[in-house]
Design an enzyme around this catalytic site. Structure first.
Site, PDB file in Angstrom:
ATOM      1  N   TYR A   1      33.824 -32.199  52.598  1.00  0.00           N
ATOM      2  CA  TYR A   1      33.726 -30.730  52.659  1.00  0.00           C
ATOM      3  C   TYR A   1      32.256 -30.283  52.716  1.00  0.00           C
ATOM      4  O   TYR A   1      31.887 -29.435  53.532  1.00  0.00           O
ATOM      5  CB  TYR A   1      34.429 -30.136  51.437  1.00  0.00           C
ATOM      6  CG  TYR A   1      34.500 -28.628  51.414  1.00  0.00           C
ATOM      7  CD1 TYR A   1      35.444 -27.948  52.179  1.00  0.00           C
ATOM      8  CD2 TYR A   1      33.638 -27.876  50.619  1.00  0.00           C
ATOM      9  CE1 TYR A   1      35.524 -26.554  52.150  1.00  0.00           C
ATOM     10  CE2 TYR A   1      33.715 -26.492  50.580  1.00  0.00           C
ATOM     11  CZ  TYR A   1      34.660 -25.837  51.343  1.00  0.00           C
ATOM     12  OH  TYR A   1      34.735 -24.465  51.314  1.00  0.00           O
TER      13      TYR A   1
ATOM     14  N   TYR B   1      32.675 -19.015  44.196  1.00  0.00           N
ATOM     15  CA  TYR B   1      34.101 -18.974  43.856  1.00  0.00           C
ATOM     16  C   TYR B   1      34.636 -17.563  44.100  1.00  0.00           C
ATOM     17  O   TYR B   1      34.175 -16.607  43.485  1.00  0.00           O
ATOM     18  CB  TYR B   1      34.315 -19.379  42.401  1.00  0.00           C
ATOM     19  CG  TYR B   1      34.202 -20.868  42.199  1.00  0.00           C
ATOM     20  CD1 TYR B   1      35.327 -21.689  42.298  1.00  0.00           C
ATOM     21  CD2 TYR B   1      32.970 -21.464  41.942  1.00  0.00           C
ATOM     22  CE1 TYR B   1      35.225 -23.059  42.133  1.00  0.00           C
ATOM     23  CE2 TYR B   1      32.861 -22.835  41.771  1.00  0.00           C
ATOM     24  CZ  TYR B   1      33.987 -23.630  41.866  1.00  0.00           C
ATOM     25  OH  TYR B   1      33.875 -24.986  41.715  1.00  0.00           O
TER      26      TYR B   1
ATOM     27  N   GLY C   1      39.371 -23.121  57.210  1.00  0.00           N
ATOM     28  CA  GLY C   1      38.794 -24.287  56.542  1.00  0.00           C
ATOM     29  C   GLY C   1      39.796 -24.910  55.591  1.00  0.00           C
ATOM     30  O   GLY C   1      40.737 -24.252  55.140  1.00  0.00           O
ATOM     31  N   ILE C   2      39.579 -26.185  55.311  1.00  0.00           N
ATOM     32  CA  ILE C   2      40.449 -26.895  54.362  1.00  0.00           C
ATOM     33  C   ILE C   2      39.595 -27.762  53.431  1.00  0.00           C
ATOM     34  O   ILE C   2      38.423 -28.036  53.726  1.00  0.00           O
ATOM     35  CB  ILE C   2      41.467 -27.817  55.076  1.00  0.00           C
ATOM     36  CG1 ILE C   2      40.756 -28.861  55.969  1.00  0.00           C
ATOM     37  CG2 ILE C   2      42.462 -27.013  55.886  1.00  0.00           C
ATOM     38  CD1 ILE C   2      41.669 -29.986  56.464  1.00  0.00           C
ATOM     39  N   THR C   3      40.206 -28.193  52.343  1.00  0.00           N
ATOM     40  CA  THR C   3      39.592 -29.230  51.495  1.00  0.00           C
ATOM     41  C   THR C   3      40.567 -30.403  51.415  1.00  0.00           C
ATOM     42  O   THR C   3      41.789 -30.212  51.471  1.00  0.00           O
ATOM     43  CB  THR C   3      39.347 -28.724  50.054  1.00  0.00           C
ATOM     44  OG1 THR C   3      40.568 -28.205  49.532  1.00  0.00           O
ATOM     45  CG2 THR C   3      38.286 -27.650  50.002  1.00  0.00           C
TER      46      THR C   3
HETATM   47  P1  NDP Z   1      42.920 -20.463  52.622  1.00  0.00           P
HETATM   48  O1  NDP Z   1      43.370 -21.865  52.359  1.00  0.00           O
HETATM   49  O2  NDP Z   1      43.516 -19.365  51.798  1.00  0.00           O
HETATM   50  O3  NDP Z   1      43.187 -20.099  54.167  1.00  0.00           O
HETATM   51  C1  NDP Z   1      42.716 -20.946  55.169  1.00  0.00           C
HETATM   52  C2  NDP Z   1      43.126 -20.397  56.510  1.00  0.00           C
HETATM   53  O4  NDP Z   1      42.691 -21.319  57.510  1.00  0.00           O
HETATM   54  C3  NDP Z   1      44.638 -20.264  56.664  1.00  0.00           C
HETATM   55  O5  NDP Z   1      44.954 -19.079  57.351  1.00  0.00           O
HETATM   56  C4  NDP Z   1      45.016 -21.486  57.506  1.00  0.00           C
HETATM   57  O6  NDP Z   1      46.151 -21.291  58.338  1.00  0.00           O
HETATM   58  C5  NDP Z   1      43.782 -21.643  58.364  1.00  0.00           C
HETATM   59  N1  NDP Z   1      43.642 -22.999  58.869  1.00  0.00           N
HETATM   60  C6  NDP Z   1      43.437 -24.140  58.162  1.00  0.00           C
HETATM   61  N2  NDP Z   1      43.400 -25.190  58.992  1.00  0.00           N
HETATM   62  C7  NDP Z   1      43.591 -24.710  60.259  1.00  0.00           C
HETATM   63  C8  NDP Z   1      43.676 -25.292  61.543  1.00  0.00           C
HETATM   64  N3  NDP Z   1      43.535 -26.625  61.734  1.00  0.00           N
HETATM   65  N4  NDP Z   1      43.897 -24.488  62.607  1.00  0.00           N
HETATM   66  C9  NDP Z   1      44.041 -23.165  62.436  1.00  0.00           C
HETATM   67  N5  NDP Z   1      43.957 -22.539  61.253  1.00  0.00           N
HETATM   68  C10 NDP Z   1      43.741 -23.311  60.181  1.00  0.00           C
HETATM   69  O7  NDP Z   1      41.327 -20.485  52.525  1.00  0.00           O
HETATM   70  P2  NDP Z   1      40.294 -19.509  51.761  1.00  0.00           P
HETATM   71  O8  NDP Z   1      40.604 -18.105  52.070  1.00  0.00           O
HETATM   72  O9  NDP Z   1      40.217 -19.933  50.355  1.00  0.00           O
HETATM   73  O10 NDP Z   1      38.914 -19.948  52.472  1.00  0.00           O
HETATM   74  C11 NDP Z   1      38.512 -19.392  53.718  1.00  0.00           C
HETATM   75  C12 NDP Z   1      37.194 -20.022  54.113  1.00  0.00           C
HETATM   76  O11 NDP Z   1      36.214 -19.772  53.103  1.00  0.00           O
HETATM   77  C13 NDP Z   1      37.277 -21.537  54.272  1.00  0.00           C
HETATM   78  O12 NDP Z   1      36.455 -21.965  55.330  1.00  0.00           O
HETATM   79  C14 NDP Z   1      36.741 -22.046  52.937  1.00  0.00           C
HETATM   80  O13 NDP Z   1      36.196 -23.341  53.062  1.00  0.00           O
HETATM   81  C15 NDP Z   1      35.679 -20.997  52.646  1.00  0.00           C
HETATM   82  N6  NDP Z   1      35.350 -20.866  51.237  1.00  0.00           N
HETATM   83  C16 NDP Z   1      36.303 -20.473  50.322  1.00  0.00           C
HETATM   84  C17 NDP Z   1      35.971 -20.288  48.979  1.00  0.00           C
HETATM   85  C18 NDP Z   1      36.974 -19.789  47.978  1.00  0.00           C
HETATM   86  O14 NDP Z   1      36.588 -19.549  46.831  1.00  0.00           O
HETATM   87  N7  NDP Z   1      38.239 -19.568  48.347  1.00  0.00           N
HETATM   88  C19 NDP Z   1      34.617 -20.559  48.508  1.00  0.00           C
HETATM   89  C20 NDP Z   1      33.683 -20.971  49.555  1.00  0.00           C
HETATM   90  C21 NDP Z   1      34.057 -21.112  50.853  1.00  0.00           C
HETATM   91  P3  NDP Z   1      47.634 -21.199  57.699  1.00  0.00           P
HETATM   92  O15 NDP Z   1      47.673 -19.871  56.989  1.00  0.00           O
HETATM   93  O16 NDP Z   1      48.580 -21.241  58.839  1.00  0.00           O
HETATM   94  O17 NDP Z   1      47.765 -22.362  56.764  1.00  0.00           O
END
Ligand code: NDP
Length: 240
Positions: free
Chosen positions: A147, A179, A84-86
Protein backbone atom coordinates in the site's frame (compact mmCIF):
# COMPACT_ATOMS: atom_id res chain seq x y z
CA UNK A 1 -22.12 24.14 -19.56
CA UNK A 2 -21.11 22.14 -16.51
CA UNK A 3 -17.70 20.50 -16.41
CA UNK A 4 -17.38 16.71 -16.68
CA UNK A 5 -15.85 15.10 -13.58
CA UNK A 6 -15.01 11.42 -13.13
CA UNK A 7 -14.49 10.03 -9.62
CA UNK A 8 -13.09 6.49 -9.48
CA UNK A 9 -14.38 4.46 -6.55
CA UNK A 10 -16.93 7.25 -6.29
CA UNK A 11 -19.93 5.37 -4.90
CA UNK A 12 -18.94 4.82 -1.28
CA UNK A 13 -16.59 6.06 1.44
CA UNK A 14 -14.46 9.07 0.59
CA UNK A 15 -15.27 8.81 -3.11
CA UNK A 16 -19.00 9.07 -2.43
CA UNK A 17 -18.44 12.32 -0.55
CA UNK A 18 -16.28 13.65 -3.38
CA UNK A 19 -18.92 12.72 -5.98
CA UNK A 20 -21.74 14.38 -4.02
CA UNK A 21 -19.63 17.48 -3.34
CA UNK A 22 -18.74 17.95 -7.00
CA UNK A 23 -22.34 17.32 -8.08
CA UNK A 24 -23.58 19.95 -5.62
CA UNK A 25 -20.89 22.34 -6.92
CA UNK A 26 -22.42 22.06 -10.40
CA UNK A 27 -20.29 19.42 -12.14
CA UNK A 28 -21.65 16.59 -14.26
CA UNK A 29 -20.30 13.69 -12.19
CA UNK A 30 -19.68 10.11 -13.26
CA UNK A 31 -18.93 7.94 -10.22
CA UNK A 32 -17.23 4.68 -11.07
CA UNK A 33 -17.06 1.44 -9.08
CA UNK A 34 -16.12 -2.19 -9.37
CA UNK A 35 -18.82 -4.37 -7.84
CA UNK A 36 -20.99 -2.67 -5.26
CA UNK A 37 -24.22 -2.25 -7.25
CA UNK A 38 -26.36 -1.41 -4.20
CA UNK A 39 -24.26 1.63 -3.21
CA UNK A 40 -24.06 2.74 -6.84
CA UNK A 41 -27.83 2.55 -7.34
CA UNK A 42 -28.48 4.46 -4.13
CA UNK A 43 -26.11 7.25 -5.18
CA UNK A 44 -27.79 7.46 -8.57
CA UNK A 45 -31.31 7.49 -7.11
CA UNK A 46 -30.65 9.86 -4.22
CA UNK A 47 -28.31 12.34 -5.90
CA UNK A 48 -28.81 11.92 -9.65
CA UNK A 49 -25.14 11.02 -10.07
CA UNK A 50 -24.37 8.84 -13.08
CA UNK A 51 -22.52 5.60 -12.38
CA UNK A 52 -20.25 3.35 -14.40
CA UNK A 53 -18.96 -0.10 -13.43
CA UNK A 54 -15.49 -1.20 -14.53
CA UNK A 55 -12.13 -2.34 -13.18
CA UNK A 56 -9.70 0.59 -12.88
CA UNK A 57 -6.73 -1.78 -12.67
CA UNK A 58 -7.31 -3.00 -16.23
CA UNK A 59 -6.30 -0.65 -19.05
CA UNK A 60 -8.74 -2.07 -21.63
CA UNK A 61 -11.69 -1.73 -19.23
CA UNK A 62 -10.68 1.87 -18.52
CA UNK A 63 -10.40 2.59 -22.24
CA UNK A 64 -13.92 1.27 -22.87
CA UNK A 65 -15.23 3.32 -19.95
CA UNK A 66 -13.58 6.55 -21.06
CA UNK A 67 -14.92 6.03 -24.60
CA UNK A 68 -18.41 5.53 -23.18
CA UNK A 69 -18.08 8.72 -21.10
CA UNK A 70 -16.81 10.70 -24.10
CA UNK A 71 -19.71 9.52 -26.27
CA UNK A 72 -22.32 10.23 -23.61
CA UNK A 73 -21.04 13.44 -22.02
CA UNK A 74 -17.90 14.73 -23.76
CA UNK A 75 -14.26 14.92 -22.72
CA UNK A 76 -13.31 14.55 -19.07
CA UNK A 77 -12.16 17.83 -17.50
CA UNK A 78 -11.74 16.72 -13.90
CA UNK A 79 -10.38 13.28 -12.97
CA UNK A 80 -10.28 12.19 -9.34
CA UNK A 81 -8.24 9.00 -8.96
CA UNK A 82 -9.72 7.79 -5.69
CA UNK A 83 -10.29 4.02 -6.04
CA UNK A 84 -7.99 2.08 -3.75
CA UNK A 85 -7.66 -1.09 -1.72
CA UNK A 86 -5.52 -2.53 1.07
CA UNK A 87 -4.27 -6.10 1.38
CA UNK A 88 -2.12 -5.89 4.49
CA UNK A 89 0.57 -8.34 5.55
CA UNK A 90 4.12 -8.10 6.85
CA UNK A 91 6.49 -8.46 3.91
CA UNK A 92 7.75 -11.86 5.07
CA UNK A 93 4.16 -13.12 4.83
CA UNK A 94 3.01 -11.15 1.78
CA UNK A 95 2.01 -13.10 -1.33
CA UNK A 96 2.69 -11.89 -4.86
CA UNK A 97 -1.11 -11.70 -5.28
CA UNK A 98 -1.38 -9.26 -2.36
CA UNK A 99 1.47 -7.17 -3.78
CA UNK A 100 0.19 -7.10 -7.34
CA UNK A 101 -3.47 -6.49 -6.50
CA UNK A 102 -2.62 -3.37 -4.50
CA UNK A 103 -0.10 -2.00 -7.00
CA UNK A 104 -2.47 -2.60 -9.91
CA UNK A 105 -5.53 -1.11 -8.20
CA UNK A 106 -3.85 1.86 -6.51
CA UNK A 107 -1.06 2.78 -8.95
CA UNK A 108 -1.67 1.22 -12.38
CA UNK A 109 -5.18 2.69 -12.19
CA UNK A 110 -3.73 6.20 -11.92
CA UNK A 111 -1.67 5.61 -15.07
CA UNK A 112 -4.63 3.99 -16.87
CA UNK A 113 -7.15 6.73 -16.18
CA UNK A 114 -4.76 9.69 -16.49
CA UNK A 115 -3.27 8.36 -19.74
CA UNK A 116 -6.75 8.06 -21.23
CA UNK A 117 -7.80 11.64 -20.43
CA UNK A 118 -4.55 13.57 -20.76
CA UNK A 119 -4.56 14.00 -24.54
CA UNK A 120 -8.01 15.61 -24.48
CA UNK A 121 -6.99 17.83 -21.56
CA UNK A 122 -3.91 18.97 -23.48
CA UNK A 123 -6.02 19.66 -26.58
CA UNK A 124 -8.51 21.66 -24.49
CA UNK A 125 -5.77 23.49 -22.56
CA UNK A 126 -7.66 22.66 -19.38
CA UNK A 127 -7.69 19.82 -16.92
CA UNK A 128 -7.61 18.89 -13.25
CA UNK A 129 -6.22 15.58 -12.03
CA UNK A 130 -6.55 14.94 -8.31
CA UNK A 131 -4.99 11.79 -6.90
CA UNK A 132 -5.97 10.40 -3.50
CA UNK A 133 -2.81 9.10 -1.85
CA UNK A 134 -2.38 8.50 1.90
CA UNK A 135 -0.48 9.70 4.95
CA UNK A 136 1.05 6.22 4.93
CA UNK A 137 2.83 7.07 1.66
CA UNK A 138 4.60 9.84 3.57
CA UNK A 139 5.36 8.17 6.88
CA UNK A 140 5.31 4.41 6.13
CA UNK A 141 3.19 1.83 7.94
CA UNK A 142 4.15 -1.64 9.12
CA UNK A 143 2.17 -4.33 7.30
CA UNK A 144 1.64 -2.12 4.27
CA UNK A 145 4.72 -2.29 2.04
CA UNK A 146 2.39 -2.82 -0.93
CA UNK A 147 0.00 0.00 0.00
CA UNK A 148 2.75 2.47 0.96
CA UNK A 149 4.68 1.73 -2.25
CA UNK A 150 1.55 2.22 -4.37
CA UNK A 151 0.55 5.47 -2.67
CA UNK A 152 4.11 6.86 -2.69
CA UNK A 153 4.24 5.96 -6.40
CA UNK A 154 1.15 8.12 -6.86
CA UNK A 155 3.01 11.09 -5.34
CA UNK A 156 5.93 10.70 -7.78
CA UNK A 157 3.50 10.31 -10.67
CA UNK A 158 1.70 13.49 -9.58
CA UNK A 159 4.88 15.58 -9.60
CA UNK A 160 6.17 14.25 -12.92
CA UNK A 161 2.85 14.78 -14.70
CA UNK A 162 2.52 18.23 -13.15
CA UNK A 163 5.86 19.15 -14.74
CA UNK A 164 4.78 17.76 -18.11
CA UNK A 165 1.54 19.71 -18.09
CA UNK A 166 2.47 22.99 -16.42
CA UNK A 167 1.66 25.95 -18.62
CA UNK A 168 -1.01 23.93 -20.43
CA UNK A 169 -3.93 24.85 -18.17
CA UNK A 170 -3.72 21.46 -16.48
CA UNK A 171 -2.96 20.93 -12.80
CA UNK A 172 -2.09 17.62 -11.16
CA UNK A 173 -2.19 17.33 -7.37
CA UNK A 174 -2.43 14.74 -4.64
CA UNK A 175 -4.28 14.67 -1.34
CA UNK A 176 -2.77 12.54 1.42
CA UNK A 177 -5.56 11.85 3.94
CA UNK A 178 -4.93 10.60 7.43
CA UNK A 179 -7.57 8.55 9.25
CA UNK A 180 -10.95 9.52 7.81
CA UNK A 181 -14.29 8.65 9.38
CA UNK A 182 -15.40 5.95 6.95
CA UNK A 183 -16.96 2.51 7.43
CA UNK A 184 -13.50 0.99 6.93
CA UNK A 185 -11.99 3.02 9.77
CA UNK A 186 -15.04 2.54 12.01
CA UNK A 187 -14.57 -1.23 11.56
CA UNK A 188 -11.29 -1.02 13.52
CA UNK A 189 -11.90 -2.42 17.04
CA UNK A 190 -12.91 0.43 19.36
CA UNK A 191 -9.94 0.11 21.71
CA UNK A 192 -7.45 0.26 18.82
CA UNK A 193 -9.29 3.15 17.18
CA UNK A 194 -9.26 5.08 20.47
CA UNK A 195 -5.49 4.56 20.66
CA UNK A 196 -5.08 5.76 17.06
CA UNK A 197 -7.17 8.88 17.71
CA UNK A 198 -5.20 9.66 20.86
CA UNK A 199 -2.05 9.83 18.71
CA UNK A 200 -3.57 12.34 16.26
CA UNK A 201 -2.75 15.90 17.43
CA UNK A 202 -6.30 17.07 16.66
CA UNK A 203 -7.68 14.11 18.66
CA UNK A 204 -10.30 13.18 16.08
CA UNK A 205 -10.80 11.48 12.72
CA UNK A 206 -11.02 13.57 9.56
CA UNK A 207 -14.35 13.76 7.77
CA UNK A 208 -15.25 12.75 4.24
CA UNK A 209 -16.58 16.27 3.77
CA UNK A 210 -13.16 17.76 4.57
CA UNK A 211 -11.61 15.71 1.75
CA UNK A 212 -14.49 16.52 -0.61
CA UNK A 213 -14.08 20.27 0.00
CA UNK A 214 -10.35 20.09 -0.79
CA UNK A 215 -11.12 18.24 -4.03
CA UNK A 216 -13.63 20.93 -4.97
CA UNK A 217 -11.03 23.62 -4.37
CA UNK A 218 -8.30 21.84 -6.37
CA UNK A 219 -10.80 21.32 -9.20
CA UNK A 220 -11.77 24.98 -9.29
CA UNK A 221 -10.40 27.76 -11.49
CA UNK A 222 -9.16 29.49 -8.30
CA UNK A 223 -6.63 26.68 -7.75
CA UNK A 224 -4.95 27.23 -11.14
CA UNK A 225 -1.55 28.01 -9.55
CA UNK A 226 -1.39 24.84 -7.44
CA UNK A 227 0.26 21.92 -9.23
CA UNK A 228 2.50 19.03 -8.25
CA UNK A 229 1.45 19.50 -4.63
CA UNK A 230 0.65 16.96 -1.98
CA UNK A 231 -1.97 18.35 0.38
CA UNK A 232 -1.67 16.69 3.78
CA UNK A 233 -5.10 16.37 5.39
CA UNK A 234 -4.36 14.43 8.54
CA UNK A 235 -5.10 16.45 11.70
CA UNK A 236 -1.38 16.98 12.27
CA UNK A 237 -0.60 13.24 12.35
CA UNK A 238 2.34 13.72 10.00
CA UNK A 239 3.87 17.08 9.03
CA UNK A 240 5.92 17.06 5.84
P1 NDP B 1 -13.58 2.32 0.20
O1 NDP B 1 -13.06 0.93 0.40
O2 NDP B 1 -14.73 2.77 1.06
O3 NDP B 1 -14.03 2.51 -1.33
C1 NDP B 1 -13.13 2.19 -2.35
C2 NDP B 1 -13.80 2.43 -3.68
O4 NDP B 1 -12.89 2.02 -4.71
C3 NDP B 1 -15.07 1.60 -3.87
O5 NDP B 1 -16.06 2.36 -4.52
C4 NDP B 1 -14.61 0.45 -4.77
O6 NDP B 1 -15.62 -0.06 -5.62
C5 NDP B 1 -13.55 1.13 -5.60
N1 NDP B 1 -12.60 0.18 -6.16
C6 NDP B 1 -11.73 -0.62 -5.49
N2 NDP B 1 -11.05 -1.37 -6.36
C7 NDP B 1 -11.50 -1.06 -7.61
C8 NDP B 1 -11.21 -1.50 -8.92
N3 NDP B 1 -10.27 -2.45 -9.16
N4 NDP B 1 -11.89 -0.96 -9.96
C9 NDP B 1 -12.82 -0.02 -9.74
N5 NDP B 1 -13.14 0.46 -8.53
C10 NDP B 1 -12.49 -0.06 -7.48
O7 NDP B 1 -12.32 3.29 0.34
P2 NDP B 1 -12.12 4.66 1.17
O8 NDP B 1 -13.23 5.58 0.91
O9 NDP B 1 -11.79 4.31 2.56
O10 NDP B 1 -10.77 5.20 0.48
C11 NDP B 1 -10.80 5.95 -0.73
C12 NDP B 1 -9.38 6.29 -1.12
O11 NDP B 1 -8.76 7.05 -0.07
C13 NDP B 1 -8.50 5.06 -1.34
O12 NDP B 1 -7.60 5.29 -2.39
C14 NDP B 1 -7.76 4.93 -0.01
O13 NDP B 1 -6.53 4.27 -0.17
C15 NDP B 1 -7.58 6.40 0.35
N6 NDP B 1 -7.40 6.64 1.77
C16 NDP B 1 -8.38 6.31 2.68
C17 NDP B 1 -8.23 6.60 4.03
C18 NDP B 1 -9.33 6.32 5.03
O14 NDP B 1 -9.17 6.69 6.19
N7 NDP B 1 -10.46 5.72 4.63
C19 NDP B 1 -7.00 7.21 4.53
C20 NDP B 1 -6.02 7.51 3.49
C21 NDP B 1 -6.23 7.23 2.18
P3 NDP B 1 -16.84 -0.94 -5.02
O15 NDP B 1 -17.69 0.04 -4.26
O16 NDP B 1 -17.56 -1.51 -6.18
O17 NDP B 1 -16.22 -1.98 -4.14
Amino acid sequence: MSKIAVVTGGVRGIGRGISIGLKQAGYTVIATYQSNDAFAKELHTDFGIDILKFDVSDFNSCEMAINTIKNRYGSVQVLVNNAGITKDAALHKMSTDQWQAVIRTNLDSVFNMSRLVIEDMRAASFGRIINISSVNAQKGQAGQTNYCASKAGVLGFTKALALETSGKGITVNAIAPGYIDTDMVRAIPEAILDKIISLIPMQRLGTVDEIAKMVQYLASDEAAYITGSTISLNGGQYMS
